[in-house]
Write a protein that holds these residues in place. Structure first.
Motif, PDB file in Angstrom:
ATOM      1  N   THR A 126      44.103  13.307 -10.611  1.00  0.00           N
ATOM      2  CA  THR A 126      44.955  12.570  -9.669  1.00  0.00           C
ATOM      3  C   THR A 126      46.256  13.244  -9.019  1.00  0.00           C
ATOM      4  N   LYS A 127      46.723  12.502  -8.046  1.00  0.00           N
ATOM      5  CA  LYS A 127      47.926  12.780  -7.299  1.00  0.00           C
ATOM      6  C   LYS A 127      48.568  11.762  -6.835  1.00  0.00           C
ATOM      7  N   SER A 128      50.089  11.769  -7.076  1.00  0.00           N
ATOM      8  CA  SER A 128      50.915  10.727  -6.570  1.00  0.00           C
ATOM      9  C   SER A 128      51.291  11.013  -5.011  1.00  0.00           C
ATOM     10  N   ILE A 129      51.044   9.944  -4.406  1.00  0.00           N
ATOM     11  CA  ILE A 129      51.470   9.856  -2.993  1.00  0.00           C
ATOM     12  C   ILE A 129      52.696   9.012  -2.607  1.00  0.00           C
ATOM     13  N   ILE A 130      53.771   9.594  -2.327  1.00  0.00           N
ATOM     14  CA  ILE A 130      54.936   8.673  -2.307  1.00  0.00           C
ATOM     15  C   ILE A 130      55.575   8.852  -0.798  1.00  0.00           C
ATOM     16  N   LYS A 131      55.608   7.577  -0.172  1.00  0.00           N
ATOM     17  CA  LYS A 131      56.348   7.648   1.230  1.00  0.00           C
ATOM     18  C   LYS A 131      57.059   6.588   1.193  1.00  0.00           C
ATOM     19  N   GLY A 132      58.530   7.061   0.947  1.00  0.00           N
ATOM     20  CA  GLY A 132      59.533   6.057   0.916  1.00  0.00           C
ATOM     21  C   GLY A 132      59.444   5.056  -0.157  1.00  0.00           C
ATOM     22  N   GLU A 133      59.510   3.792   0.039  1.00  0.00           N
ATOM     23  CA  GLU A 133      59.239   2.890  -1.149  1.00  0.00           C
ATOM     24  C   GLU A 133      57.701   2.595  -1.364  1.00  0.00           C
TER      25      GLU A 133
END
Length: 376
Positions: free
Chosen positions: A102-109
């Protein structure tokens, strides 16, 4: 989730007479006691919110508590739909960490989790806009955020196989324009012709009390995956509705809701059908106006047609046994709950289910049901 070798659990508070904060803490405590070898990656909190301030405060509080409790990234979604049996219900999604990276994808909120295995990528997450700057603008913002999320991991738009659209005040109006119709217009612009070759995602479009617009999605990019739309011959496909069931002035552009009644997904020998939000509609006409039991019956008949023997034969040469996996039942009016629940249980017994109060996309619809069917 099933295709991640995981599960979906509904967590109720231990004491249903406590206040909201106590019930949230009770649910989080129970989540901490899950010891199945599977890992939680996403949490949906269904709860009432009496004002925008309360919604935003509750969201910030739950996000902080989730961050403290879990060492790895967990996607959190606050859905302002009051449960019918308590003040809060938590929907927990789990996967098998021995099978998937797994990999987290964070774009702002906004956030998503990318799951990877062999030559398969799966992206699951949600995006939200609650700017109160006009409904069309919120719709444009959510689809723009979804586009950024997909582009970040090089997923095409047509990789989306399942979508949930949570729409504040869904059948209300922004000026002279109905909010659900505005959302559909923006969705059609975003989809453009991306889905022409393979059909649209399965989807639910449902009302909420607060939160603006939230899009929750599952996207699959894999040479291993087989996915195809599933139709109900007794219903006109929503994307083929006529002008007479679309809301708005005759001279104003009105596009149809772009989703399939259901969608089949086969991946690593796991076979399932995503059941879209389904209601008491035959052709394109509402059946059972003012009769919640009849509407529930017709809705279930529509769902059962989506995994009938003829459908299963068209999907696989193997003999498949369908098993309804879980359900969300959206109830428009609290007074109809007993009739709807009784009818549902008559067909599905003790199937894992959550009953929540939510407005539905037509004023005369009293119930909507969604879920999944596992094929073995």
């Amino acid at each position: 989730m099933y295709f991640l070798n995981g599960d979906r659990l509904y967590i109720n508070p231990g004491r249903r007479c406590g206040n909201v904060d106590e019930q949230i803490n009770s649910c989080l405590s129970q989540l901490g006691q899950i010891n199945s070898g599977k890992k939680i990656f996403k949490l949906n909190f269904f709860v009432d919110a009496e004002s925008d301030d309360i919604y935003n405060e509750m969201k910030a509080d739950i996000e902080a508590k989730v961050a403290r409790q879990f060492s790895s990234e967990v996607i959190m979604n606050l859905i302002a739909q009051p449960p019918l049996t308590c003040k809060i219900i938590v929907e927990a999604f789990l996967y098998d960490p021995s099978e998937w990276n797994t990999k987290s994808i964070i774009k702002g909120e906004n956030s998503a989790i990318l799951f990877q295995k062999e030559n398969t990528d799966i992206l699951i997450g949600n995006v939200q806009s609650d700017q109160k700057s006009g409904y069309r603008k919120d719709a444009e913002n959510t689809f723009s955020a979804l586009s950024e999320m997909l582009e970040e991991v090089k997923f095409p738009v047509n990789s989306i196989v399942r979508q949930w659209n949570y729409l504040e005040d869904i059948i209300g109006f922004d000026g002279d324009k109905q909010k659900y119709q505005e959302f559909n217009n923006v969705r059609s612009e975003f989809y453009n012709d991306h889905f022409e070759a393979k059909g649209y995602p399965a989807a639910t479009g449902i009302g909420t009390n607060r939160g603006g617009i939230i899009i929750e999605f599952v996207a699959v990019k894999s040479s291993e995956a087989i996915t195809t739309p599933v139709d109900n011959p007794e219903q006109i496909a929503a994307h083929n509705y006529s002008e007479k069931v679309l809301v708005g002035e005759e001279c104003v552009l009105k596009t149809t809701p772009k989703f399939e009644r259901a969608r089949y997904l086969e991946l690593f020998n796991k076979k399932m059908i995503f059941i879209s939000g389904t209601a008491s509609i035959t052709g394109e006409k509402t059946i059972g106006v003012d009769d919640p039991a009849l509407q529930t019956e017709i809705t279930i008949q529509n769902i059962q047609r989506l995994y009938s023997g003829d459908v299963l034969k068209s999907l696989s040469d193997n003999k498949l046994q369908p098993k309804y996996g879980h359900a969300r039942v959206y109830v428009k009016n609290r007074k109809d709950f007993a009739a709807i629940k009784s009818t549902f249980k008559k067909h599905f017994g003790n199937l894992p289910v959550v009953y929540i109060i939510a407005d539905i996309c037509r004023p005369d619809l009293l119930v909507e049901i969604e879920g999944k069917v596992i094929l073995e």
